[in-house]
Design an enzyme around this catalytic site. Structure first.
Site, PDB file in Angstrom:
ATOM      1  N   LYS A  53       0.789  -1.298  -0.094  1.00  0.00           N
ATOM      2  CA  LYS A  53       0.010  -0.048  -0.015  1.00  0.00           C
ATOM      3  C   LYS A  53       0.727   1.417  -0.064  1.00  0.00           C
ATOM      4  O   LYS A  53       0.566   2.261  -0.588  1.00  0.00           O
ATOM      5  CB  LYS A  53      -0.924  -0.094   1.255  1.00  0.00           C
ATOM      6  CG  LYS A  53      -1.887  -1.024   1.129  1.00  0.00           C
ATOM      7  CD  LYS A  53      -2.665  -1.072   2.480  1.00  0.00           C
ATOM      8  CE  LYS A  53      -3.658  -2.184   2.565  1.00  0.00           C
ATOM      9  NZ  LYS A  53      -4.081  -2.370   3.870  1.00  0.00           N
ATOM     10  N   GLN A  97      -6.191  -1.591  10.066  1.00  0.00           N
ATOM     11  CA  GLN A  97      -5.632  -3.065   9.606  1.00  0.00           C
ATOM     12  C   GLN A  97      -6.035  -4.216  10.418  1.00  0.00           C
ATOM     13  O   GLN A  97      -5.782  -4.134  11.651  1.00  0.00           O
ATOM     14  CB  GLN A  97      -4.118  -2.860   9.638  1.00  0.00           C
ATOM     15  CG  GLN A  97      -3.268  -3.951   8.670  1.00  0.00           C
ATOM     16  CD  GLN A  97      -3.487  -4.017   7.160  1.00  0.00           C
ATOM     17  OE1 GLN A  97      -3.312  -2.784   6.681  1.00  0.00           O
ATOM     18  NE2 GLN A  97      -3.701  -5.066   6.602  1.00  0.00           N
ATOM     19  N   ASP A 122     -12.500   1.888   3.604  1.00  0.00           N
ATOM     20  CA  ASP A 122     -12.848   0.517   3.647  1.00  0.00           C
ATOM     21  C   ASP A 122     -14.103   0.126   3.466  1.00  0.00           C
ATOM     22  O   ASP A 122     -14.702  -0.995   3.203  1.00  0.00           O
ATOM     23  CB  ASP A 122     -12.293  -0.413   5.057  1.00  0.00           C
ATOM     24  CG  ASP A 122     -11.205  -1.427   4.653  1.00  0.00           C
ATOM     25  OD1 ASP A 122     -10.906  -1.488   3.535  1.00  0.00           O
ATOM     26  OD2 ASP A 122     -10.551  -1.751   5.657  1.00  0.00           O
TER      27      ASP A 122
END
Ligand SMILES: NC(=O)c1ccc[n+]([C@@H]2O[C@H](COP(=O)([O-])OP(=O)(O)OC[C@H]3O[C@@H](n4cnc5c(N)ncnc54)[C@H](OP(=O)(O)O)[C@@H]3O)[C@@H](O)[C@H]2O)c1
Length: 290
Positions: A53, A97, A122
């Site tokens: 990422k 995460q 997300d």
């Protein structure tokens, strides 16, 4: 007709487009999009994803910061950390995460509920899940968006297609249902309690597999000509591997994603896209008003 659905190549194209859009928007706002990732503990798989990422953020022009917490952090301190990021106007996207250490797992919904919906890249906040229920996919989760983008890029007409999703998680299977229904596919969802799964998978025009079981799908479980989307990621003898036995099904299927090199790069690309959307909603709408 191309047989391999090359997610890596599409992701590169999309990332190039993102970079030009971000450069253009920076000229208006003089502010770069910024993504904050919250990390708890030292999960090795998470470290790999984070590095990917980080690299793609640099490539497209998104600033990224990582808020690292020890594995022993308690629930309230983690919530306070999320709230700090909500209040920080320089942060446009927030990502928690997963996985979290065992003592925090029961509180994952509470943590997600704390993320400001406008920064929820997300797409897991209840408000964004509710919008998806109404087919508003602005903040839909990244992997399902990537799957749809890949199918559309290769001109797969979803209308009326019998599509079987092997997964019912919040990040993959559930949001996919709405993205597929919106495009008039007929959708069936399988999970660990589904009886006679192979009877369903053998009927699928499109089979989307995200069970995390190496080589779970072999040619005896698919219909001739089926389109296979392999989302699962496992490691076998240190090598990344998908849920579909590629070599076994290749001759029988109509189209197939490689794995690695299929959905993974698109998931990252759509994380960038969602961060850009969040930034536009927070920064660009205001710049235009001013
Ligand atoms: N490439 C990418 O970018 C990407 C992104 C996201 C996820 N993934 C991968 O996709 C996989 C799933 O991720 P996730 O976060 O959704 O995991 P998850 O929450 O564990 O979900 C796994 C799903 O598969 C179902 N399942 C497991 N074994 C099965 C079986 N034998 N038959 C039928 N269904 C079965 C489970 O059913 P139950 O609900 O009944 O337990 C569950 O719905 C993982 O390998 C993950 O690494 C890849």
């Amino acid at each position: 007709m191309e047989k391999i659905l090359d997610g890596k190549a599409l992701a590169q194209k999309l990332n190039n487009e993102l970079k030009s859009e971000i450069d253009q928007l920076y000229k208006i706002s003089k502010i770069k999009p910024k993504l904050a990732t919250i990390l708890v503990g030292e999960d090795p798989a998470s470290q790999v994803y984070i590095n990917i990422k980080r690299k793609v953020c640099v490539e497209v022009g998104i600033e990224s910061i990582f808020i690292k917490h020890p594995a022993t952090i308690d629930k309230d301190d983690l919530i306070a950390s999320i709230r700090d990021l909500n209040h920080d106007n320089s942060i446009h996207g927030i990502l928690l995460q997963i996985p979290l250490p065992v003592h925090l797992k029961p509180y994952i919904p509470s943590f997600i509920n704390q993320i400001s919906p406008i920064k929820d890249v997300d797409g897991l906040h209840p408000i964004n899940k509710g919008k998806l229920f109404d087919y508003n996919e602005e903040y839909a989760p990244c992997t399902p968006k990537g799957i749809i983008a890949l199918l559309e890029h290769y001109n797969v007409n979803l209308k009326g297609k019998f599509t079987v999703i092997m997964n019912r998680s919040n990040l993959v299977g559930k949001p996919l249902i709405f993205l597929l229904l919106k495009r008039n596919a007929t959708v069936a969802v399988c999970h660990t309690s589904t009886i006679n799964i192979a009877n369903l998978t053998k009927m699928a025009d499109i089979l989307i597999v995200a069970v995390g079981k190496p080589h779970f799908i072999s040619k005896d479980k698919i219909k001739r000509g089926a389109i296979l989307i392999d989302v699962g990621v496992s490691r076998v003898n240190g090598k990344l591997c998908g849920d579909v036995n590629f070599d076994d099904v290749y001759e029988k299927c109509g189209m197939i994603t490689p794995n690695p090199g299929g959905i993974g790069p698109l998931t990252v690309s759509f994380l960038m896209r969602n961060t850009l959307i969040a930034y536009q909603n927070q920064v660009i709408s205001n710049s235009i008003k001013e």
